[in-house]
Design an enzyme around this catalytic site. Structure first.
Site, PDB file in Angstrom:
ATOM      1  N   SER A 155       2.747  -6.848   7.590  1.00 33.06           N
ATOM      2  CA  SER A 155       1.888  -5.817   7.673  1.00 33.06           C
ATOM      3  C   SER A 155       0.809  -6.223   8.725  1.00 33.06           C
ATOM      4  O   SER A 155       0.531  -7.266   9.220  1.00 33.06           O
ATOM      5  CB  SER A 155       1.167  -5.375   6.546  1.00 33.06           C
ATOM      6  OG  SER A 155      -0.014  -4.412   6.720  1.00 33.06           O
TER       7      SER A 155
ATOM      8  N   TYR B 213      -3.613  -7.192  -1.149  1.00 37.13           N
ATOM      9  CA  TYR B 213      -2.569  -6.526  -0.220  1.00 37.13           C
ATOM     10  C   TYR B 213      -2.291  -7.525   0.967  1.00 37.13           C
ATOM     11  O   TYR B 213      -1.334  -8.058   1.503  1.00 37.13           O
ATOM     12  CB  TYR B 213      -2.530  -5.140   0.076  1.00 37.13           C
ATOM     13  CG  TYR B 213      -1.463  -4.653   1.161  1.00 37.13           C
ATOM     14  CD1 TYR B 213      -0.192  -4.223   0.471  1.00 37.13           C
ATOM     15  CD2 TYR B 213      -1.563  -4.253   2.195  1.00 37.13           C
ATOM     16  CE1 TYR B 213       0.837  -3.927   1.308  1.00 37.13           C
ATOM     17  CE2 TYR B 213      -0.713  -3.984   3.212  1.00 37.13           C
ATOM     18  CZ  TYR B 213       0.546  -3.560   2.641  1.00 37.13           C
ATOM     19  OH  TYR B 213       1.601  -3.105   3.417  1.00 37.13           O
TER      20      TYR B 213
END
Length: 261
Positions: free
Chosen positions: A145, A158
């Site tokens: 990501s 995350y």
């Protein structure tokens, strides 16, 4: 049937979290190029539905229920797939999100994100490497990501998990380059999927439209990505045409990382 863009005829592709969102787009695209796709997903009914819809188009897809956070279960599933035919491509796509800074992140939140986003990648790679060594090579693609490269507000767990995926990618690429095993990762920005819609509804109730526009506008191109756009990058990186690429992270972010700085 369309002529394949990049021919995957005779190749076996395993995609975790392949029943929805980006994973579903990948499952359909790889199958449409001649590959035999195995969807590994915790939601068995959703996986079966996805596989059925794709096979109705004349493609080869099989759904398998798997809790990718369970190491022993992953090893068993990978072995059973390999017994049917060598695994040529592994795509570690399954993942979950969490909102919160370090103070707002509970220990159980951190552990849950680690187990699904990091441990699952470790387990799948750990299970598939010996098979790829035996067959003389293979391709591993991990979903990281932009959070692995830049700081995102209220995304501590995350970001941590995706940073680990990015680092794991580089380590695996280096360790197994002589075994003809390539390993890369993709770092998307926000992509419009049912997961994102559910995420907004859960965390920003009553403010959905405004938050959707805000998240879309945070990317210089002014919109979220499409699952199909991520899938096409994956299709190339896992192909023989990308045979000179390993140990790389590919941002696909509408300009987020470099044009926002």
């Amino acid at each position: 049937m369309n002529t394949p863009i990049l021919d995957y005829t005779g190749k076996t592709i395993v995609i975790t979290g392949g029943a929805s969102g980006i994973g579903l787009a990948m499952s359909e695209l790889f199958a449409s190029q001649g590959g035999s796709v195995y969807i590994l997903d915790l939601n068995e009914q959703q996986a079966l539905g996805a596989a059925s819809a794709i096979t109705e188009k004349g493609f080869r897809v099989k759904a398998m229920k798997a809790d990718v956070s369970d190491h022993e279960e992953v090893c068993g599933v990978i072995s059973s797939i390999n017994a049917e035919g060598f695994i040529d491509v592994l795509i570690n796509n399954a993942g979950i999100a969490h909102v919160g800074n370090i103070v707002a992140t509970r220990e159980e939140d951190l552990i849950r994100l680690f187990n699904v986003n990091v441990k699952s990648v470790y387990s799948c790679i750990h299970a598939v490497i010996p098979h790829m060594q035996q067959q003389g090579g293979g391709v591993i693609l991990n979903m990281a990501s932009i959070a692995s490269s830049v700081g995102l507000s209220d995304r501590l767990a995350y970001s941590m998990s995706k940073g680990a995926v990015r680092a794991m990618t580089m380590s695996v690429a280096r360790d197994y380059v002589k075994d003809n095993i390539r390993c890369n990762c993709i770092s998307p920005a926000r992509v419009h999927t049912p997961f994102v819609d559910g995420f907004i509804d859960k965390n920003y109730p009553g403010n959905r439209d405004e938050m959707f526009q805000k998240l879309s506008a945070s990317q210089p191109l002014g919109r979220m990505g499409k699952p199909e756009e991520i899938a096409h990058l994956a299709l190339y990186l896992c192909s023989s045409e990308a045979g000179f690429i390993t140990g790389c992270d590919y941002p696909i972010d509408g300009g987020f990382i470099y044009l926002n700085t």
